[in-house]
Design an enzyme around this catalytic site. Sequence first.
Site, short mmCIF file in Angstrom:
data_model
loop_
_atom_site.label_atom_id
_atom_site.label_comp_id
_atom_site.label_asym_id
_atom_site.label_seq_id
_atom_site.Cartn_x
_atom_site.Cartn_y
_atom_site.Cartn_z
N PHE A 130 35.46 -16.77 38.12
CA PHE A 130 35.94 -15.78 37.15
C PHE A 130 36.80 -14.79 37.93
O PHE A 130 36.52 -14.48 39.08
CB PHE A 130 34.80 -15.08 36.39
CG PHE A 130 35.36 -14.15 35.36
CD1 PHE A 130 36.01 -14.66 34.25
CD2 PHE A 130 35.35 -12.77 35.54
CE1 PHE A 130 36.62 -13.80 33.33
CE2 PHE A 130 35.95 -11.92 34.62
CZ PHE A 130 36.58 -12.43 33.52
N THR A 131 37.84 -14.27 37.26
CA THR A 131 38.88 -13.48 37.93
C THR A 131 38.32 -12.33 38.78
O THR A 131 38.54 -12.27 40.00
CB THR A 131 39.85 -12.93 36.88
OG1 THR A 131 39.09 -12.25 35.87
CG2 THR A 131 40.65 -14.05 36.24
N ASP A 221 25.69 -14.68 37.21
CA ASP A 221 26.53 -13.85 36.36
C ASP A 221 26.02 -14.06 34.94
O ASP A 221 26.37 -15.02 34.26
CB ASP A 221 28.00 -14.26 36.49
CG ASP A 221 28.91 -13.41 35.61
OD1 ASP A 221 28.39 -12.76 34.67
OD2 ASP A 221 30.13 -13.41 35.83
N LYS A 264 29.45 -7.57 26.64
CA LYS A 264 29.45 -8.84 25.90
C LYS A 264 28.12 -8.98 25.14
O LYS A 264 27.95 -8.37 24.09
CB LYS A 264 29.68 -10.01 26.84
CG LYS A 264 31.13 -10.18 27.30
CD LYS A 264 31.54 -9.25 28.38
CE LYS A 264 32.82 -9.65 29.06
NZ LYS A 264 33.23 -8.65 30.07
N ARG A 388 44.97 -17.79 30.02
CA ARG A 388 43.95 -18.19 31.00
C ARG A 388 44.46 -19.45 31.67
O ARG A 388 44.03 -20.55 31.38
CB ARG A 388 42.59 -18.45 30.34
CG ARG A 388 41.93 -17.25 29.73
CD ARG A 388 41.11 -16.38 30.66
NE ARG A 388 41.85 -15.42 31.44
CZ ARG A 388 41.30 -14.30 31.94
NH1 ARG A 388 40.07 -13.99 31.72
NH2 ARG A 388 42.02 -13.50 32.69
N PHE A 455 47.33 -11.04 36.06
CA PHE A 455 47.45 -11.31 34.63
C PHE A 455 47.37 -10.05 33.79
O PHE A 455 47.91 -9.99 32.68
CB PHE A 455 46.36 -12.31 34.17
CG PHE A 455 44.97 -11.84 34.46
CD1 PHE A 455 44.39 -12.07 35.71
CD2 PHE A 455 44.23 -11.17 33.51
CE1 PHE A 455 43.11 -11.60 35.98
CE2 PHE A 455 42.95 -10.72 33.77
CZ PHE A 455 42.39 -10.94 35.02
O1 PLI Z 1 34.87 -6.57 32.40
P1 PLI Z 1 33.67 -6.23 33.20
O2 PLI Z 1 34.00 -5.54 34.44
O3 PLI Z 1 32.62 -5.52 32.40
O4 PLI Z 1 32.95 -7.63 33.58
C1 PLI Z 1 33.54 -8.57 34.42
C2 PLI Z 1 33.11 -9.95 34.02
C3 PLI Z 1 32.22 -10.62 34.80
N1 PLI Z 1 31.83 -11.89 34.47
C4 PLI Z 1 32.28 -12.52 33.38
C5 PLI Z 1 31.81 -13.91 33.10
C6 PLI Z 1 33.19 -11.90 32.55
O5 PLI Z 1 33.62 -12.53 31.46
C7 PLI Z 1 33.64 -10.56 32.87
C8 PLI Z 1 34.62 -9.91 32.10
N2 PLI Z 1 35.26 -10.56 31.16
C9 PLI Z 1 36.28 -10.13 30.42
C10 PLI Z 1 36.88 -8.78 30.56
C11 PLI Z 1 36.81 -11.07 29.45
O6 PLI Z 1 37.74 -10.70 28.70
O7 PLI Z 1 36.31 -12.20 29.40
#
Ligand code: PLI
Length: 463
Positions: A130-131, A221, A264, A388, A455
């Site tokens: 993941f990024t 994660d 999430k 993506r 990105f």
């Molecule tokens: O956006 P954060 O800093 O609260 O979390 C980073 C993050 C970590 N792990 C995973 C699996 C994610 O999907 C993630 C953040 N994802 C975003 C911002 C998304 O748009 O999927």
Amino acid sequence: MAKKKVTKRSWAEPFKIKVVEPIKMTTRENREKAIIEAGYNTFLLKSDDVYIDLLTDSGTNAMSDNQWAGMMLGDESYAGSKNFYTLWDKIKQYYGMPYFVPTHQGRAAEHMVSQILIKEGDYIPGNMYFTTTRLHQELAGATFVDVIIKEAHNPVSNHPFKGNTDLNKLEDLINKVGAKKIPYVCIAGPVNMAGGQPFSMANLLEVKELCKKHKIKLWFDATRACENAYFIKLREEGYQDKTIAQILKEMCSHFDGLWVSAKKDLMVNIGGILATRNKKVYEEARNMVVIYEGLHTYGGLAGRDMEAMARGMDEMVMFDNIKARVGQVEYCGKRLQEYGVPFVKPIGGHAIFLDAKKFLPHLKQDQFPAQTLASEIYADSGVRGMERGIVSAGRNRDTGEHNYPKLELVRLTFPRRVYTQAHIDVAVESIATVYENRNKIKGLKMVYEPKYLRFFQARFEKL
Ligand code: PLI
């Protein structure tokens, strides 16, 4: 007159709408101007110019009345807020980890875990990158190695657990670099960049056994872990009668520690978690958090945010909530299928991932097909998705060349409890229209590239 016979009983969301937020309708002319000003990057659009926002499910959730009521009970004391202790109890209850540090969002926890566990020259195997996770691991001195099963890189493979780890790839890496160079294995589920694809409990157990044999730690994660638990319940033998909460706890019991972007699963707008059963790591994180985030009893959050997180946890494990959420994604996928639009199968947990290589086969990958497609969909209807693919994958650290990922995707992500079926119908019809006109679409060239996580801020022009 012949009457229609009842042949099915539909499901509906387990909630009703109490507060609404107006959205602005835009014209094609407005949108064409807006996307040029945004350098063809949907991250650089003003949200006011967006009609249906499927950019991300991160922090875009609608909170429940119970969460909003909890916001009024925020204890904003600098030290020892009672909401912190409520949240800590819920973390023990649902994730089963004894120690916890709050952070303002997921990447702050990733930063601390990476700095605490990684030494220069280490390797971190993971089930696809993941990024932000990979960047923090690299900034701490590690090289990330993808050990996900090959099916995950194939958009048409219908493997039910595309988030699984390939044990042979993991063992080969251990044999090649030595277990001492691998401070932990990093498992995410469902795997965001693979299309929201889960791992199975059986696979997790095998990974754990291998890690145990080589004395390697296992970190999770757990950002969308409840969606992973939901897929295990539906698809894995022996889990049908277990609750989401039971499956989540069982999953977490195999890990040494975890981080969560609370934006999430927890259905809040901000927040993060670092939790572990390792007291030493906890003590280091507890000390580190005061440098980067705030005191260890608020970690960059307001007391009210921690209360909303705690209450969100009770809702994140409710089967009907996840069913409605994943059901929305499935509905979108099934409707897109009617028009023959190509996307990643099986349909994932949080998003539909359009297959831009198949959608725009006349564009080479360095003409940024997914970036192009996201901007075309926005121009058509004001529906905002995100790239993506090659842009998100960044550059090879040694050669400076673009990484060329097999998956070149546009993600249409569903905020929790925000949009209705009618919004999805509009989005589907717009994507199908762009698909009908796909042959006329020209690619992009990158004209500005920031150093990190390009990105988010890169700019493009039409070729
Ligand atoms: O956006 P954060 O800093 O609260 O979390 C980073 C993050 C970590 N792990 C995973 C699996 C994610 O999907 C993630 C953040 N994802 C975003 C911002 C998304 O748009 O999927």
